[in-house]
Scaffold this active site. Structure first.
Site, PDB file in Angstrom:
ATOM      1  CG  ASP A 277      -2.925   3.809  -1.465  1.00  0.00           C
ATOM      2  OD1 ASP A 277      -3.643   3.719  -2.478  1.00  0.00           O
ATOM      3  OD2 ASP A 277      -3.050   3.044  -0.491  1.00  0.00           O
TER       4      ASP A 277
ATOM      5  CG  ASP B   8      -6.305   0.425  -0.946  1.00  0.00           C
ATOM      6  OD1 ASP B   8      -5.484   1.368  -0.831  1.00  0.00           O
ATOM      7  OD2 ASP B   8      -6.329  -0.555  -0.175  1.00  0.00           O
TER       8      ASP B   8
ATOM      9  CG  ASP C 155      -2.983  -0.868  -2.485  1.00  0.00           C
ATOM     10  OD1 ASP C 155      -2.979   0.299  -2.054  1.00  0.00           O
ATOM     11  OD2 ASP C 155      -3.583  -1.794  -1.901  1.00  0.00           O
TER      12      ASP C 155
ATOM     13  CB  SER D 239      -0.945  -0.049   1.202  1.00  0.00           C
ATOM     14  OG  SER D 239      -1.913   0.952   1.153  1.00  0.00           O
TER      15      SER D 239
END
Length: 461
Positions: free
Chosen positions: A253, A257, A255, A106
């Site tokens: 961010d 999400d 990834d 992340s």
């Protein structure tokens, strides 16, 4: 939370606390477990598991290790390659996969990585399965009414295979484009892709919807993911928006999400602002089921004051988008999220989705014909002071009578002008003391009072 898996997967420094061997064994278990479920249901088909990864150098190592474990256990591994966490959830849900895996840490720096597990419904993996994975990693697996010293290897025609599945990622991009209700023609949009998963997806979506797109953080080299860019370094996008005279900016961010925004004046629009803007709009058009927005206990006090003014109800969950989503599903809510930018639109996705969030914010801007600076009016973000106190015993410190009395005194003093929140960290031996009030000075004074009692009681280390 377990020994290895926290609220957002198995995360740690690559080849430190999270190794290639861990990944191989996770793959071994998942391939075997879902193959067993199929056999017991009377099917000879191999388990099908879809995998995505972010742009970290170590993501290739973990991808190959997971695949090795999966196919050795007889499962077929479908590779989305570099893609976002929400795309893995979407593909797992819509294409009938047994489960999905996302390789990402992340917003963490490049040297960390993680393994996120997603069930066949596109949701975070069930705790019962996580528990079995952990038991296997520790060598004490009990499943299907027996103890397993080691899992059997697939042989001959039972061996699994890998499948290039970039088509699944492309279908996800098409799905996002289909959610655009308005043309963005003439709108200058900035995208900060954090040198991460969204770098080859977000621009395609906004270009297809007609925006004049300006992109930064889209040159990943394996080491620069989240490095001074992205939703956790929003100052980079603020500067980018002002220098290029953009109408709006969105930062994701690693990834993708999460989503944070910057309005045309350079002001930051947090996840709480997004909940306010979208919650207000959804109520106006009759789309806010139950008239409720789901937040976590860390959402800003000003958000609740604003919702009270609008007559919008709200729920507060523990910190973590996992808990937000669970509450939304149990209570049929359509909007929820965190101040950090994890926003869930449950009609369209089963997880936080940064690109989807930016599209929904654009929808409000286009429908209301107003810039973000106008849409955020009515929400006053209260100053906040948060102090972390490292302690010898989290539960004892929080439940100490003197500490509880100090907290009660602060709460009484603040009344309806602010709030105090004292909670245990889920990952560290830390007590977090947070106060929100009309001024930083008031916040600090009240935080210091509680922290001093924790220290005087002998819990601080």
């Amino acid at each position: 939370m377990g020994k290895y898996f926290g609220t957002d997967g198995f995360r740690g420094e690559a080849n430190g606390t999270l190794t290639a061997e861990h990944a191989f064994r996770v793959g071994r278990f998942l391939g075997w477990y879902y193959s067993q479920l199929k056999r017991r249901a009377g099917s000879d088909d191999p388990a099908r598991i879809v995998i995505g990864k972010d742009t970290r150098r170590s993501s290739y190592m973990f991808e190959y290790s997971l695949v090795g474990g999966l196919v050795a256990s007889g499962a077929d591994a479908y590779l989305l390659h570099v893609t976002t966490t929400p795309s893995v959830a979407y593909v797992a849900r819509t294409d009938g996969f047994d489960c999905g895996i996302m390789i990402s840490a992340s917003h963490n720096p490049y040297y960390d990585n993680g393994i996120k597990l997603i069930n066949g419904s596109g949701e975070k993996m069930d705790e019962s399965v996580i528990s079995l994975v952990e038991s296997y990693l520790d060598g004490n697996l009990v499943a299907f009414d027996r103890r397993w010293e080691e899992l059997p290897l697939a042989k001959r025609e039972q061996l699994g295979r890998t499948v290039d599945y970039v088509a699944g990622r492309n279908r996800y991009v098409g799905y996002l484009i289909s959610l655009g209700l308005y043309s963005f023609k003439g709108i200058k949009v900035g995208l900060d892709c954090a040198n991460g998963s969204s770098w080859n997806i977000a621009k395609n979506v906004f270009d297809a919807l007609g925006a004049k797109t300006y992109v930064m953080g889209a040159e990943p080299d394996g080491y620069n993911i989240n490095a001074d860019v992205g939703s956790t370094h929003i100052e980079a996008l603020q500067k980018f928006v002002l220098e290029n005279h953009l109408d709006v900016g969105f930062a994701y961010d690693g990834d993708a999400d999460r989503c944070m925004c910057v309005d045309e004046t350079g002001e930051v629009i947090t996840g709480d602002h997004i909940l306010y803007i979208c919650g207000k709009y959804m109520k106006e058009i009759g789309a806010l089921l139950g008239n409720t927005v789901v937040t976590t206990v860390m959402s800003n006090f000003g958000l609740y004051k604003a919702f009270d003014e609008l007559g919008i109800d709200y729920a507060k969950t523990a910190v973590g988008d996992k808990y937000v989503y669970e509450y939304m599903m149990m209570n049929n809510c359509r909007l929820g999220g965190e101040q950090s930018g994890h926003i869930i639109f449950s009609k369209y996705a089963s997880t936080g989705d940064g690109i989807l969030t930016s599209l929904k914010v654009m929808e409000v801007m286009m429908a209301k014909k107003q810039p973000l600076s106008r849409l955020r009016e009515g929400f006053t973000f209260y100053p906040q002071v948060l102090t972390n106190v490292r302690v010898s015993d989290k539960a004892a410190a929080q439940n100490d009578p003197a500490v509880k009395q100090a907290v009660a005194e602060v709460a009484a003093r603040l009344g309806d002008t602010g709030r105090i929140l004292v909670r245990e960290s889920g990952t560290e031996p830390v007590i977090r003391v947070m106060v929100e009030a009309p001024s930083k000075e008031v916040c600090k004074e009240n935080v210091d009072q509680v922290v001093s009692v924790i220290r005087a009681s002998g819990y601080a280390v």
